[in-house]
Write a protein that holds these residues in place. Structure first.
Motif, short mmCIF file in Angstrom:
data_model
loop_
_atom_site.label_atom_id
_atom_site.label_comp_id
_atom_site.label_asym_id
_atom_site.label_seq_id
_atom_site.Cartn_x
_atom_site.Cartn_y
_atom_site.Cartn_z
N SER A 132 12.41 36.83 -4.55
CA SER A 132 12.39 35.48 -3.97
C SER A 132 12.17 35.61 -2.47
N LEU A 133 12.07 34.47 -1.81
CA LEU A 133 11.98 34.48 -0.35
C LEU A 133 13.23 35.09 0.26
N TRP A 134 14.35 34.93 -0.43
CA TRP A 134 15.60 35.53 0.05
C TRP A 134 15.54 37.05 -0.04
N GLY A 135 14.95 37.55 -1.11
CA GLY A 135 14.78 39.00 -1.23
C GLY A 135 13.86 39.55 -0.16
N ALA A 136 12.81 38.80 0.16
CA ALA A 136 11.89 39.23 1.23
C ALA A 136 12.60 39.23 2.58
N ALA A 137 13.44 38.22 2.83
CA ALA A 137 14.19 38.17 4.08
C ALA A 137 15.16 39.35 4.17
N ARG A 138 15.74 39.71 3.04
CA ARG A 138 16.66 40.85 3.01
C ARG A 138 15.95 42.14 3.44
N LEU A 139 14.74 42.35 2.95
CA LEU A 139 13.99 43.53 3.34
C LEU A 139 13.64 43.48 4.83
#
Length: 249
Positions: A132-139
């Motif tokens: 998700s966009l949240w996973g991308a932000a985490r990276l």
């Protein structure tokens, strides 16, 4: 909870503090609605929430015993979620609000959950979706800070673990489709993505919410005796027409 240095707290307590932020409130508002609906009609005697003692996520449930257990300050029962002080098959409902995201051994937690739940007991959990966009932000944040240091278990992986423990899905949803922006004004600008996400990107929300049921292989649910007796009475009362009509003789 107010602390001078959030980084000095364990991960699950850091997450509890983060939930008070504007972005945390965005997540919490949607998860509250899910938990309230998921627990409202679950019946039994014992309901347990693991971690986040400041959030009464069992308030919509009507079981006589409802408590919060975990390692966080404020839990009614202090224990490691991997070692719950309950007999086997004794708990009717268990809530894991991001518990797996912030525990070092999520698989051990699930094994313990399976042990203490009664047959047909309910497991309700939430977690951050890495796809998700949240996973991308985490990276992008290099998995530093709250909540980005969480495990972000993928939904297929988690479902595989649960299937091995004989849990079956009963319901669930994906939410938090908007990008994880801290500014409330920017959150409002991306509010349209909530409705659009359910329709066009159904697995791409930042948070997944699951309702699971513990199945026991070979177990056969037996109806109460009064129901079986009623069924026999109804069978006897059924009229069977005579094969020979009087007009045929």
């Amino acid at each position: 909870m107010r602390v001078s240095n959030i980084n000095s707290l364990p991960s699950h307590e850091q997450f509890a503090v983060w939930l008070a932020s504007p972005l945390g409130q965005y997540v919490l508002e949607r998860e509250r609605r899910f938990f309230d609906r998921a627990v409202a009609d679950v019946f039994g005697y014992y309901a347990v929430q693991l971690e986040l003692p400041g959030l009464p996520l069992l308030q919509a449930n009507r079981m006589p015993t409802r408590l919060v257990a975990g390692l966080s300050d404020g839990c009614q029962l202090s224990c490691d979620p991997r070692q719950l002080p309950f007999p086997a098959a004794s708990v009717d409902l268990l809530l894991l609000p991001h518990t797996l995201d912030f525990h070092p051994d999520p698989r051990a937690v699930l094994r313990e959950v399976e042990r203490v739940l009664v047959p047909e007991g309910r497991l309700v959990l939430t977690g951050f979706n890495p796809r998700s966009l949240w996973g991308a932000a985490r990276l992008g944040k290099r998995r530093r800070g709250v909540p980005w240091q969480g495990q972000f278990l993928s939904l297929p992986r988690l479902k595989d673990w649960l299937a091995l423990l004989d849990f079956e899905a009963e319901g669930g949803r994906i939410c938090c489709y908007a990008p994880p922006l801290s500014s409330p004004r920017w959150q409002e600008r991306f509010a349209f993505m909530e409705a659009a996400g359910d329709r066009w990107w159904p697995v791409g929300g930042g948070v997944y919410c699951l309702e699971m049921v513990k199945r026991v292989r070979g177990m056969r649910l037996i109806a109460p005796s009064w129901k079986r007796a009623g069924a026999r009475v109804r069978q006897v009362a059924v009229a069977v027409p005579d094969r020979h009509s009087p007009h045929e003789e």
